[in-house]
Design a protein around this motif. Structure first.
Motif, short mmCIF file in Angstrom:
data_model
loop_
_atom_site.label_atom_id
_atom_site.label_comp_id
_atom_site.label_asym_id
_atom_site.label_seq_id
_atom_site.Cartn_x
_atom_site.Cartn_y
_atom_site.Cartn_z
N ALA A 36 34.76 12.42 19.01
CA ALA A 36 33.39 12.13 19.44
C ALA A 36 33.16 10.63 19.56
N MET A 37 33.72 9.85 18.64
CA MET A 37 33.54 8.40 18.69
C MET A 37 34.28 7.78 19.89
N VAL A 38 35.50 8.28 20.16
CA VAL A 38 36.22 7.78 21.33
C VAL A 38 35.50 8.18 22.61
N SER A 39 35.02 9.42 22.66
CA SER A 39 34.26 9.87 23.83
C SER A 39 32.99 9.06 24.00
N LEU A 40 32.34 8.72 22.90
CA LEU A 40 31.14 7.90 22.96
C LEU A 40 31.46 6.51 23.52
N ILE B 243 27.95 4.33 10.61
CA ILE B 243 28.33 5.03 11.84
C ILE B 243 27.09 5.58 12.53
N LEU B 244 26.18 6.17 11.77
CA LEU B 244 24.95 6.69 12.36
C LEU B 244 24.12 5.56 12.95
N LYS B 245 24.15 4.39 12.30
CA LYS B 245 23.44 3.24 12.86
C LYS B 245 24.03 2.84 14.21
N THR B 246 25.36 2.87 14.30
CA THR B 246 26.01 2.53 15.56
C THR B 246 25.70 3.57 16.64
N ILE C 243 21.05 3.72 26.27
CA ILE C 243 20.68 4.70 27.30
C ILE C 243 19.17 4.67 27.54
N ILE C 244 18.40 4.68 26.45
CA ILE C 244 16.94 4.68 26.59
C ILE C 244 16.45 3.40 27.26
N SER C 245 17.04 2.27 26.88
CA SER C 245 16.64 1.00 27.50
C SER C 245 16.93 0.98 28.99
N SER C 246 18.07 1.55 29.38
CA SER C 246 18.41 1.58 30.80
C SER C 246 17.47 2.48 31.57
N MET D 69 26.19 6.62 36.21
CA MET D 69 25.46 6.28 34.99
C MET D 69 24.81 7.52 34.39
N CYS D 70 24.30 8.42 35.24
CA CYS D 70 23.68 9.66 34.73
C CYS D 70 24.72 10.54 34.03
N ILE D 71 25.89 10.68 34.66
CA ILE D 71 26.95 11.48 34.04
C ILE D 71 27.42 10.84 32.74
N ALA D 72 27.58 9.52 32.75
CA ALA D 72 28.02 8.82 31.54
C ALA D 72 26.97 8.91 30.45
N GLY D 73 25.68 8.82 30.82
CA GLY D 73 24.62 8.96 29.83
C GLY D 73 24.63 10.33 29.18
N SER D 74 24.87 11.37 29.99
CA SER D 74 24.98 12.73 29.44
C SER D 74 26.18 12.84 28.50
N GLN D 75 27.28 12.17 28.87
CA GLN D 75 28.47 12.16 28.01
C GLN D 75 28.18 11.50 26.67
N VAL D 76 27.41 10.42 26.69
CA VAL D 76 27.05 9.73 25.45
C VAL D 76 26.20 10.64 24.56
N VAL D 77 25.22 11.30 25.16
CA VAL D 77 24.35 12.20 24.38
C VAL D 77 25.17 13.34 23.78
N ILE D 78 26.09 13.91 24.56
CA ILE D 78 26.93 15.00 24.05
C ILE D 78 27.82 14.51 22.91
N ALA D 79 28.38 13.30 23.05
CA ALA D 79 29.24 12.75 22.00
C ALA D 79 28.46 12.53 20.71
N ILE D 80 27.23 12.03 20.84
CA ILE D 80 26.39 11.83 19.65
C ILE D 80 26.11 13.15 18.97
N CYS D 81 25.80 14.19 19.76
CA CYS D 81 25.55 15.51 19.19
C CYS D 81 26.80 16.08 18.54
N ASN D 82 27.96 15.89 19.18
CA ASN D 82 29.20 16.39 18.60
C ASN D 82 29.49 15.75 17.25
N TYR D 83 29.22 14.46 17.14
CA TYR D 83 29.45 13.78 15.87
C TYR D 83 28.43 14.22 14.82
#
Length: 252
Positions: A47-51, A172-175, A183-186, A201-215
């Motif tokens: 999840a961290m590498v994906s993030l 880690i949660l802080k990071t 994502i929110i700022s963008s 950017m939309c696809i990458a943003g979704s990937q970031v959200v999924i990675a955060i949820c996975n972690y």
């Protein structure tokens, strides 16, 4: 670390700086394993590498620009790269060290006291740079405005929020929260300031959200390496703590 960031940006482009800076989450997790003895599951490492990769894709309009990759005249690529990598390593170390201090503090100092104590060490360093540059173009204590004052206050408040997030969560949660803030700022930049928001950017943003949820929702508990034997108050294991059936010392 802020000084290292300035040194890096003077010698390398914003693209290289952005790519190297995204490894901060991995250095933080590595120091967490070394200094705090934590063991993360493979799902969380993935999840961290994906993030990290998701953030790189999301910031593609920044680091993929031709102007963003230009090196300033007189810049040194090796010095700039070493500066940003050193900043990334020190950032991970500082986050974990601060977490260790506030969570295992025998003096039980509050967030205010501990932040003030740690900030005292940076004041002489900044003062030395200010004096060596002669106050730069604005002069000593010059260049202040209402906007600069507001940003300074927001920065100070943000430091306290970071300390609270580390105390009640972990580094880690802080990071992860910081990454989500990108994502929110963008999105706010796109809605109110007309910033870029491409399909990538939309696809990458979704990937970031999924990675955060996975972690965050990974069911595997985070283990901490602890000693298998515990000493009695006298420092010696008593006979009652020995189990003859298993032939092992049992801590009580």
């Amino acid at each position: 670390m802020n000084i290292l960031s300035f040194v890096a940006l003077r010698n390398i482009g914003a693209g290289v700086f952005t790519i190297c800076a995204q490894t901060k989450i991995l250095t933080t997790a590595t120091f967490s394993c070394i200094m705090l003895g934590r063991e993360y599951s493979w799902a969380r490492w993935r999840a961290m590498v994906s993030l990290m990769l998701g953030v790189l894709l999301f910031t593609e309009p920044i680091w993929n620009q031709v102007t963003g990759n230009r090196i300033q005249e007189g810049g040194n690529v090796i010095i700039g790269t070493m500066a940003v990598l050193t900043e990334v390593v020190l950032s991970g170390f500082a986050s974990i060290y601060f977490e260790k201090v506030i969570k295992s503090d025998p003096e039980q100092l509050g967030i205010w006291e501990r932040n003030f104590q740690l900030a005292l060490g940076s004041i002489p360093v900044y003062m030395a740079f200010i004096v060596s540059n002669g106050g730069d173009e604005a002069g000593y204590f010059g260049g202040w405005s209402k906007l600069a004052l507001v940003l300074s206050l927001l920065g100070a408040a943000g430091g306290l929020l970071v300390a609270l997030s580390i105390k009640h969560g972990d580094s880690i949660l802080k990071t992860l929260a910081t990454t989500g803030a990108i994502i929110i700022s963008s999105l706010l930049d796109y809605l109110f300031l007309g910033g870029p928001l491409t399909p990538v950017m939309c696809i990458a943003g979704s990937q970031v959200v999924i990675a955060i949820c996975n972690y965050t929702f990974d069911a595997t508990p985070t283990e901490t390496k602890t000693s298998q034997q515990r000493l009695s108050p006298s420092g010696i294991l008593s006979l009652s703590e020995y189990d003859p059936e298993t032939q092992k010392l049992v801590a009580k």
